[in-house]
Design an enzyme around this catalytic site. Sequence first.
Site, short mmCIF file in Angstrom:
data_model
loop_
_atom_site.label_atom_id
_atom_site.label_comp_id
_atom_site.label_asym_id
_atom_site.label_seq_id
_atom_site.Cartn_x
_atom_site.Cartn_y
_atom_site.Cartn_z
N GLU A 1 29.80 -42.73 -34.47
CA GLU A 1 31.10 -42.03 -34.45
C GLU A 1 32.06 -42.99 -33.78
OE1 GLU A 1 31.98 -39.19 -35.68
OE2 GLU A 1 30.01 -38.42 -36.20
N GLU B 1 43.83 -48.79 -33.49
CA GLU B 1 43.57 -47.71 -32.54
C GLU B 1 43.96 -48.16 -31.13
OE1 GLU B 1 39.49 -46.49 -31.47
OE2 GLU B 1 40.16 -44.44 -31.83
N CYS C 1 39.09 -39.58 -29.84
CA CYS C 1 38.93 -40.22 -31.15
C CYS C 1 39.82 -39.51 -32.16
CB CYS C 1 37.50 -40.14 -31.64
SG CYS C 1 36.36 -40.84 -30.49
N LYS D 1 22.01 -42.65 -22.30
CA LYS D 1 22.78 -43.64 -21.53
C LYS D 1 24.25 -43.25 -21.57
CE LYS D 1 25.11 -47.59 -22.00
NZ LYS D 1 26.02 -47.40 -20.88
C1 UN1 Z 1 36.15 -37.44 -29.58
O1 UN1 Z 1 37.25 -37.73 -29.11
O2 UN1 Z 1 35.30 -38.31 -29.85
O3 UN1 Z 1 38.15 -32.43 -31.83
C2 UN1 Z 1 35.68 -36.05 -29.77
C3 UN1 Z 1 38.32 -32.75 -30.66
C4 UN1 Z 1 37.19 -32.56 -29.67
C5 UN1 Z 1 36.19 -33.65 -29.82
C6 UN1 Z 1 36.76 -35.04 -29.78
N1 UN1 Z 1 36.56 -31.28 -29.93
O4 UN1 Z 1 39.38 -33.22 -30.26
#
Ligand code: UN1
Length: 510
Positions: free
Chosen positions: A264, A397, A298, A189
């Site tokens: 995550e 965040e 992230c 999804k």
């Molecule tokens: C994310 O933002 O969930 O390390 C992943 C990084 C990328 C992955 C980010 N390779 O910034």
Amino acid sequence: MRRGVLAPEVLGMAKQAEEFGLFIDGKWVTPSGARHFETVNPADGEVVGSFVTGTEKDVDRVVAAAHRAFPAWKETPAPRRGEILLEVARRMKMAKDGLGRLVTREMGKVISEGLGDVQEAIDFIEYMAGEGRRLFGETVPSELRSKFCLTVRQPKGVVACITPWNFPTAIPNWKIAAALICGNTVVFKPASNTARCGAEVVRVYEEAGVPPGVLNLVTGSGGVVGNALVGDPRVRTVSFTGGVDTGRDVYVRGAQGLKMVHLELGGKNPVILMEDADLPLALDGVLFGAFGTSGQRCTATSRLIVHRDVYDEFLGMLTERLARFPIGDPLDPKTGMGPVASADQERKILEYIEVGKKEAKLRYGGKKLTGGAYDRGHFLEPTIFETKHGTRISKEEIFGPVLSVIRVGDYAEAVHVANDVEYGLSSAIYTQDVNRAFRAIEDLEAGITYVNAPTIGAEVQLPFGGIKNTGNGGREAGSVAVEEFSEIKTVVVDFSARLQKAQIDSETAA
Ligand code: UN1
């Protein structure tokens, strides 16, 4: 209904959005009476695709397909599964330009990063294809004679992959490729505002010869489709990347079914800049870390913790570079930062900027860009606040191009500030002092620590994930990715031809 990945409209020539159905049992189907939603280019409002708003009934159908396909896929030798993944990777390389442009069109990251998103997917699929010839177990000695002990990996069954919009091809493939190589079947999804990227990824798997039912796609809301997937007893593992509130909810719902739930979630990733740092090197790193993907990773650098001896100098360098930072059309290779991903994103980030204006000093940016082409999209200025540690903008965040800069007096204070947040995904320190660098590797509370490099840009052969509220202990990518998607079976073969009792029959050393 569906169209292919290399169709001309992917290259930006469409006048009309393509319609996509659900992908169930190797076929694209549009359930009768289905409602639809559209995805929109955040740079100019163009409609990118139209998708089925999935229902609980659709989820039931799609999970049933994955469930039916499981036994045959489980029986398929893992190296053969790997060959299919290699074919997926080969086709994805052929489609890379079109897919990269699609990533940029659907979520707004600049084209070099759109292509990087696809490359990250390709890299990981290739890496996992090789895992088909490893999937190692262990052999372990027995305490008894004529007994052979080992472990083997087995698939879990149907896996639900629920993915975010910020890496709309890379993150789905982190999950899908790892799940498939282990012998699971998948219901995928994608995030609703990057459903086209999700559908095109599935199309590549379809064309590469993944058998019907092994990878299925269902589009729709998290509230309906996501919850139905997590609640379905046939789904044994849920792999979710997204926000912390949704992640907590997914965890709780999954717990009811005693499922493995992999999460995550967020980050509030710091860069520590010590007084001995290579400042021009750090400048490039901070700009990329904070404003790459418009700060919507992230792993984005959202806090810059600076030693007071270099504070004024570095901030001067940073603002001077930002004044020359081109913001605009993300398909133009000269653009440094594109739009944020959606109207919703724009609203949330602007709300945080208002919070910041009340509790901190706005040093740079802070506004929505308007006039000309900007009016058609969601463009924000890169924004810098000078703040004390402890403000909302320095701890929550934001997921946008907003950097909080915090002045500190020494290394101990820098580490305290870095660690005093609820998240622990990525972190970085710029220093020339090798002892301090290694000290920081021990001290920083994060799943990832970079030395003299920004917080973003993880490579696929390394474990990826975080501590504290960033997740629930698992890691994606790297060889450990198979942990999430396989069960360990312990096997004991007793070839003594008599009953031997562990813990009871023992031989003591003479
Ligand atoms: C994310 O933002 O969930 O390390 C992943 C990084 C990328 C992955 C980010 N390779 O910034």
